[in-house]
Every structure is written in structure tokens, then in C-alpha cells.
Design an enzyme around this catalytic site. Structure first.
Site, mmCIF file in Angstrom:
data_model
loop_
_atom_site.group_PDB
_atom_site.id
_atom_site.type_symbol
_atom_site.label_atom_id
_atom_site.label_comp_id
_atom_site.label_asym_id
_atom_site.label_seq_id
_atom_site.Cartn_x
_atom_site.Cartn_y
_atom_site.Cartn_z
ATOM 1 N N ASN A 84 -7.912 -2.827 14.195
ATOM 2 C CA ASN A 84 -9.286 -3.122 13.745
ATOM 3 C C ASN A 84 -9.335 -4.312 12.786
ATOM 4 O OD1 ASN A 84 -8.209 -2.084 11.411
ATOM 5 N ND2 ASN A 84 -9.696 -0.449 11.148
ATOM 6 N N HIS A 100 -7.478 -4.674 10.002
ATOM 7 C CA HIS A 100 -7.167 -4.422 8.585
ATOM 8 C C HIS A 100 -5.861 -5.097 8.181
ATOM 9 C CE1 HIS A 100 -4.896 -0.454 9.631
ATOM 10 N NE2 HIS A 100 -3.997 -1.344 9.255
ATOM 11 N N ASP A 151 0.814 -1.218 0.000
ATOM 12 C CA ASP A 151 0.000 0.000 0.000
ATOM 13 C C ASP A 151 0.844 1.264 0.000
ATOM 14 O OD1 ASP A 151 0.909 -0.545 2.571
ATOM 15 O OD2 ASP A 151 -1.067 -0.875 3.411
ATOM 16 N N GLU A 192 -9.846 -2.039 4.993
ATOM 17 C CA GLU A 192 -10.535 -1.730 6.243
ATOM 18 C C GLU A 192 -11.742 -2.649 6.421
ATOM 19 O OE1 GLU A 192 -9.246 0.159 8.332
ATOM 20 O OE2 GLU A 192 -8.167 1.795 7.382
HETATM 21 C C1 F6R Z 1 1.438 -1.469 6.124
HETATM 22 C C2 F6R Z 1 0.151 -2.125 6.220
HETATM 23 C C3 F6R Z 1 -0.666 -2.099 7.461
HETATM 24 C C4 F6R Z 1 0.141 -2.452 8.705
HETATM 25 C C5 F6R Z 1 -0.739 -2.419 9.943
HETATM 26 C C6 F6R Z 1 0.065 -2.663 11.199
HETATM 27 O O1 F6R Z 1 1.990 -1.619 4.825
HETATM 28 O O2 F6R Z 1 -0.267 -2.655 5.249
HETATM 29 O O3 F6R Z 1 -1.735 -3.009 7.327
HETATM 30 O O4 F6R Z 1 0.717 -3.716 8.545
HETATM 31 O O5 F6R Z 1 -1.378 -1.166 10.044
HETATM 32 O O6 F6R Z 1 0.942 -1.597 11.397
HETATM 33 P P1 F6R Z 1 2.047 -1.660 12.556
HETATM 34 O O7 F6R Z 1 3.008 -2.734 12.177
HETATM 35 O O8 F6R Z 1 2.695 -0.301 12.535
HETATM 36 O O9 F6R Z 1 1.320 -1.964 13.817
#
Ligand code: F6R
Length: 254
Positions: A135, A137, A66, A142
Site C-alpha cells: 500500500n 507504506h 519500527d 500508513e
Molecule cells: C519494516 C518496515 C516495513 C517493510 C515493508 C516491506 O521495518 O518498515 O515498511 O519494509 O512492510 O516488508 P517486506 O520487505 O517484508 O515486503
């Protein structure tokens, strides 16, 4: 079954070894990469091990999950910048093989379609690294995202914007939308490693254990994948049923 490791360092050692195995077997392998705090120890350990072992990474392909819409690759909070900092500038990769969604494209729809097509054209992802939001995701898919989604543009939920605001000077600067690989793209990987660390993700994991497969918790899509592994530290696993937790023997070998 959940794979529980003592800490994030042990998870990083395990995944670095797995990534190197994949590259040894296929030097042109396509890797699916994620950003975020969870991935930092993994990339640091991988860089250290690849240097120590003299592994050739110049032929591998990568696709990141992403990118924020509206941020250039030079912006310090863009995922392109994160990848440069933590991985791409650290090893002799071939820049043309490293892909991220382009947050500045004006042709969003077309770009998304081309991104999914480019993953398939590279032979599909051999190993997809994933983190999870509180959440549920994955990528920026989402709650409510259909499981058959390809790469698409998403409006970020308030929860995710709050979670990510710690990286920006103020809430106002957190982008409102992002481009993300879809859940179908993620599930098309031959192997998936979801990494979950920290006490703040323990309840998220309990929801995964207790819930069924539902778009309301996007990461439950992994229950439909035959080769998805969930790697947790003790803190993230603290609310899980112990009988579902397997603790692998730790090897320090890279
Ligand atoms: C990042 C991504 C997100 C993160 C998720 C966890 O490329 O796709 O889904 O993996 O938000 O983020 P952290 O590791 O910072 O808790």
C-alpha cells in the site's frame, strides 16, 4: 530514475558494498535499518562481506524504523528479535549503539519524542534502508500519514496486518499498533535506499511512477529527497516505463 538489478542477490551485493563504503569513510556512521523479507538478503550479504573484509563495525550506530507495540524483544515476531537473528548477533556490534523503538514502553509519547531526538543527537542517519508495503507504506507510515511526522504510534491498516499475518499463527495475534519513525525522520537521512523486490510490488511501483507526491502513497515522499535511490529487481520493475529504468553494471566486488 529506477535502478533495476537482475535479482535480490545483485541488489544485496550492491548495498553491502555501499554500506561498507560509508563505514570505511566514517566508522561511527549512523545507519537507518529496516526489517522484513526484502532486507534479509541484504543483511546476509553484508555479514558475509564484513567478515571477509575484516571491517570494524563496533563503532557504528543504528536506528531501526519500527517495532510492534506490545511485543517484547524476545518475541519471535518482534523486530528486535529479527534484527538479532539477521544482523546484530552475527557481527561484533556494540549493543549500546543499536536502537529500536521499545514496544513495551508505557510512556509511548515521550519515548517517540526521545527516539527522534536520539537520531538527531547521533548526527543524523547517513544511509536509510527502506522497504515498501504493497500500500506504499514506509516504516509503518500508513497511507494518510503527514510528511512532517516524527516518530509516532500508528494503528496498523487492515492491508498491512493481512500482509504481515503470514509471520503469526493467526490474524488475531498480529499487533494492532506499532511505533514508527516518521516520514520527516526518514527524509532527514542524507541518503536513502528503497529496495523493492517481487512481482507483488510491481503495481505498487507503477503507482509510484504515475502518481504525484501524496500522503496517500507514503513512499512518494521520497520524490522530495535529493539523494533517494530506488533499487528494484526485474519482477518489481516489470510494469515501469523502460526509459526510466537504468540497469547498473554488476560488479561482484564486495
Ligand atoms: C519494516 C518496515 C516495513 C517493510 C515493508 C516491506 O521495518 O518498515 O515498511 O519494509 O512492510 O516488508 P517486506 O520487505 O517484508 O515486503
Amino acid at each position: 530514475m529506477f535502478l533495476v538489478f537482475p535479482d535480490s542477490t545483485a541488489i544485496a551485493a550492491h548495498l553491502s558494498a555501499r554500506l561498507q563504503d560509508i563505514i570505511r569513510q566514517d566508522p561511527q556512521a549512523t545507519l537507518g535499518l529496516a526489517t522484513g523479507g526484502t532486507m534479509e538478503p541484504i543483511y546476509a550479504r553484508f555479514v558475509q562481506d564484513v567478515r571477509a573484509n575484516g571491517l570494524d563495525v563496533s563503532k557504528i550506530n543504528s536506528f531501526n524504523l519500527d517495532e510492534y507495540v506490545g511485543l517484547s524483544g524476545q518475541h519471535e515476531q518482534s523486530y528486535a528479535h529479527y534484527m538479532q537473528q539477521h544482523l546484530f548477533s552475527q557481527l561484533p556490534f556494540e549493543a549500546a549503539h543499536l536502537h529500536l523503538p521499545n514496544g513495551l514502553t508505557t510512556e509511548l509519547e515521550q519515548h517517540c519524542q526521545e527516539y527522534s531526538a536520539a537520531i538527531a543527537a547521533c548526527g543524523g542517519v547517513a544511509l536509510q534502508l527502506l522497504g515498501v508495503g504493497t500500500n506504499g507504506h514506509i516504516g509503518f507510515n500508513e497511507p494518510g500519514t503527514p510528511f512532517d511526522s516524527g516518530t509516532h504510534v500508528v494503528a496498523l491498516s487492515e492491508r498491512t496486518r493481512i500482509d504481515n499475518s503470514r509471520f503469526f499463527d493467526s490474524m488475531d495475534e498480529v499487533p494492532a499498533s506499532a511505533i514508527t519513525m516518521g516520514i520527516a525522520d526518514i527524509l532527514s537521512a542524507r541518503e536513502i535506499a528503497l529496495v523493492v523486490t517481487g512481482e507483488h510490488k510491481a503495481r505498487t511501483m507503477l503507482n509510484y511512477q504515475e502518481g504525484g507526491v501524496t500522503p496517500e502513497l507514503p513512499f512518494t515522499a521520497l520524490k522530495q529527497h535529493a539523494n533517494a535511490h530506488i533499487l528494484l529487481d526485474e519482477a518489481a520493475a516489470s510494469l515501469l516505463d523502460p526509459s526510466l529504468c537504468h540497469r547498473p553494471l554488476i560488479s561482484q566486488a564486495a
